[in-house]
Design a protein around this motif. Sequence first.
Motif, PDB file in Angstrom:
ATOM      1  N   GLY A 351       0.795  -1.226   0.000  1.00 45.40           N
ATOM      2  CA  GLY A 351       0.000   0.000   0.000  1.00 45.40           C
ATOM      3  C   GLY A 351       0.821   1.267   0.000  1.00 45.40           C
ATOM      4  O   GLY A 351       0.298   2.356  -0.316  1.00 45.40           O
ATOM      5  N   ASN A 354       0.822   3.073  -3.397  1.00 50.08           N
ATOM      6  CA  ASN A 354      -0.462   3.729  -3.710  1.00 50.08           C
ATOM      7  C   ASN A 354      -0.599   5.036  -2.954  1.00 50.08           C
ATOM      8  O   ASN A 354      -1.151   6.019  -3.483  1.00 50.08           O
ATOM      9  CB  ASN A 354      -1.627   2.789  -3.351  1.00 50.08           C
ATOM     10  CG  ASN A 354      -1.737   1.627  -4.303  1.00 50.08           C
ATOM     11  OD1 ASN A 354      -1.412   1.750  -5.484  1.00 50.08           O
ATOM     12  ND2 ASN A 354      -2.195   0.490  -3.803  1.00 50.08           N
ATOM     13  N   ARG A 357       1.715   7.541  -4.836  1.00 52.50           N
ATOM     14  CA  ARG A 357       1.243   7.955  -6.173  1.00 52.50           C
ATOM     15  C   ARG A 357      -0.036   8.790  -6.100  1.00 52.50           C
ATOM     16  O   ARG A 357      -0.200   9.757  -6.828  1.00 52.50           O
ATOM     17  CB  ARG A 357       0.991   6.715  -7.032  1.00 52.50           C
ATOM     18  CG  ARG A 357       2.254   5.952  -7.430  1.00 52.50           C
ATOM     19  CD  ARG A 357       1.935   4.919  -8.499  1.00 52.50           C
ATOM     20  NE  ARG A 357       3.114   4.159  -8.901  1.00 52.50           N
ATOM     21  CZ  ARG A 357       3.381   2.927  -8.501  1.00 52.50           C
ATOM     22  NH1 ARG A 357       2.548   2.304  -7.668  1.00 52.50           N
ATOM     23  NH2 ARG A 357       4.472   2.307  -8.906  1.00 52.50           N
ATOM     24  N   LYS A 358      -0.967   8.385  -5.222  1.00 53.87           N
ATOM     25  CA  LYS A 358      -2.285   9.023  -5.193  1.00 53.87           C
ATOM     26  C   LYS A 358      -2.446  10.028  -4.065  1.00 53.87           C
ATOM     27  O   LYS A 358      -3.520  10.627  -3.927  1.00 53.87           O
ATOM     28  CB  LYS A 358      -3.366   7.940  -5.069  1.00 53.87           C
ATOM     29  CG  LYS A 358      -3.348   6.929  -6.206  1.00 53.87           C
ATOM     30  CD  LYS A 358      -4.388   5.830  -5.974  1.00 53.87           C
ATOM     31  CE  LYS A 358      -4.334   4.785  -7.084  1.00 53.87           C
ATOM     32  NZ  LYS A 358      -5.319   3.688  -6.839  1.00 53.87           N
ATOM     33  N   ASP A 360      -2.973   9.482  -1.032  1.00 54.72           N
ATOM     34  CA  ASP A 360      -4.181   9.006  -0.348  1.00 54.72           C
ATOM     35  C   ASP A 360      -3.916   8.954   1.160  1.00 54.72           C
ATOM     36  O   ASP A 360      -3.379   7.985   1.694  1.00 54.72           O
ATOM     37  CB  ASP A 360      -4.555   7.621  -0.871  1.00 54.72           C
ATOM     38  CG  ASP A 360      -5.946   7.196  -0.427  1.00 54.72           C
ATOM     39  OD1 ASP A 360      -6.423   7.703   0.606  1.00 54.72           O
ATOM     40  OD2 ASP A 360      -6.540   6.334  -1.097  1.00 54.72           O
TER      41      ASP A 360
END
Length: 558
Positions: A351, A354, A357-358, A360
């Motif tokens: 994770g 992710n 990159r995002k 989040d």
Amino acid sequence: MKHLLNLLAAVALLVWGTHLVRTGVLRVFGANLRTLLARSLGNRFTAALSGIGVTALVQSSTATSLMTASFVGQGLITLPAALAVMRGADIGTALMALLFAQDLSWLSPVFIFVGVVLFITRQASTAGRVGRVFIGLGLMLLALERVVQATEPMMASPVTQMLLTSLASDLWMEIMVGAVLAIVSYSSLAVVLLIAAMADTHVVPLGMALGMVLGANLGNGLAAVLTMARSSVEVRQVTIGNMAFKIMGVVLMAPFIGVWISYVEPILPGTAHSVVLFHLAYNVIISVGFIGFTQWVAKWVARLLPKPAGAQSGRPHHLDASALATPSLAISFAVREALYQADVVETMLLGVMNVIRKNDEDLSQRLRRMDDEVDQLYSSIKYYLTKISRDDLGEEESRRWADIVSFTINMEQIGDIVERVLQDIEEKKIKKGREFSEAGMAEITELHQRLVSNLRLGMSVFLNGNVRDAQRLLEEKVHFRNLERAYATSHLLRLSDGTVNSMETSSLHIDLISDLKRINSHISSIAYPILESAGVLAPSRLKGSVRPLTETPQGDHP
């Protein structure tokens, strides 16, 4: 009173001897017995035969039940196949009762003498553990002889006669007495041998003895259900299914006790043989006669005790307390839980990219909370391992015990590092709205992909102990370290060129690739115990000898 105490002491000695044999055999052959079971589960009949062989060795259908249930939990076999193994396990116990019912008292001093000599002189070796088995066999034979000696004077007591008279007219009371004895002693084999000895000396009439034998079988199944009441669903399904077969057998055989006494007993050489052969007949009937019902019983048990729809987070999934009595089985459960801990760590690690990159932040916080689960699993595994008796472990199992501890420590530390990495990403990248340079992102991605691959390789090394894979893991450590150094240099060159993104994320970038290298070092540590056991690990990476710290160099005197 003296005769009663002698009888109780003889019964205790019989139960203890059975325990010594069971634990001794499991120490020597535990892993091999599990392999034998695993390879014999192709169909119901070979499964039943393997159950006979394993139980005849360990003298405990409960131990066989635990091994079988572990395979069900791993998805290696189905519940019907496990119930077929238990049909054979009951026959194995009955065959051992038939063997011990013979006059083998002359072997008792031989077994005890040889066993003590082996155990004292070679205690830490396989020979010492075999000696423990011999001691147990000798004590069982000695206990049976003492039971006969202690029960003969009790026949003259009017209290004994009154108790026997009150029980003789109630079959279900006889069954209940036998069941209670089996639960208290935790050994149907010991109880059946006790009943046979008492019947042979006419302490109990044959009809009562046969009723108590049925109760002993019922109590054995009930003891397993009670002992494993807090175990996993798979274990409880096996024990409850086995209990269902035992109840059907008692209901079927109870009306034929009179027929046995009238037509079978007169052609047998003695009362003790009649008791143990009735015990064998009961188990053969419920095993061979009912083996075709394993599918039906398995479906009924699955409806009665369904598996949970999903695992509960933060709770140990495989640490079965009932397996602690069988150290080799407990070790395998600890391995499964350690691999589950590694799965959680892998999810956290996957994770990370992710989140980068995002940007989040919600995902980052969810992943950080998973570290609490990793820590809890580490504590649970460590506590579970401390409850396994190290004295009951063989040399290979002791090494495996240490490997599990080392593996879980590394996973716990990796989880802590990943949590710290995610916190840094939140504070230094997401909240400040910064991005890595294209070249910097490519470097981080490359290191991350290698790290995930190495983690999976490390899990395989831990599970299988393959020396070549362990060597590959250490080779990857060197390659990963070289990449980390090269990418740190590249980042500094981009700073020199004035790349804006690199300058904004410089602190995070350097810390991130350093943390990834630290994670990889923990993963590589998994290989060291494997290579050390194989004798292929060099004692030191230093090229030359090192002068002791206490030695003062010449010319440096004050």
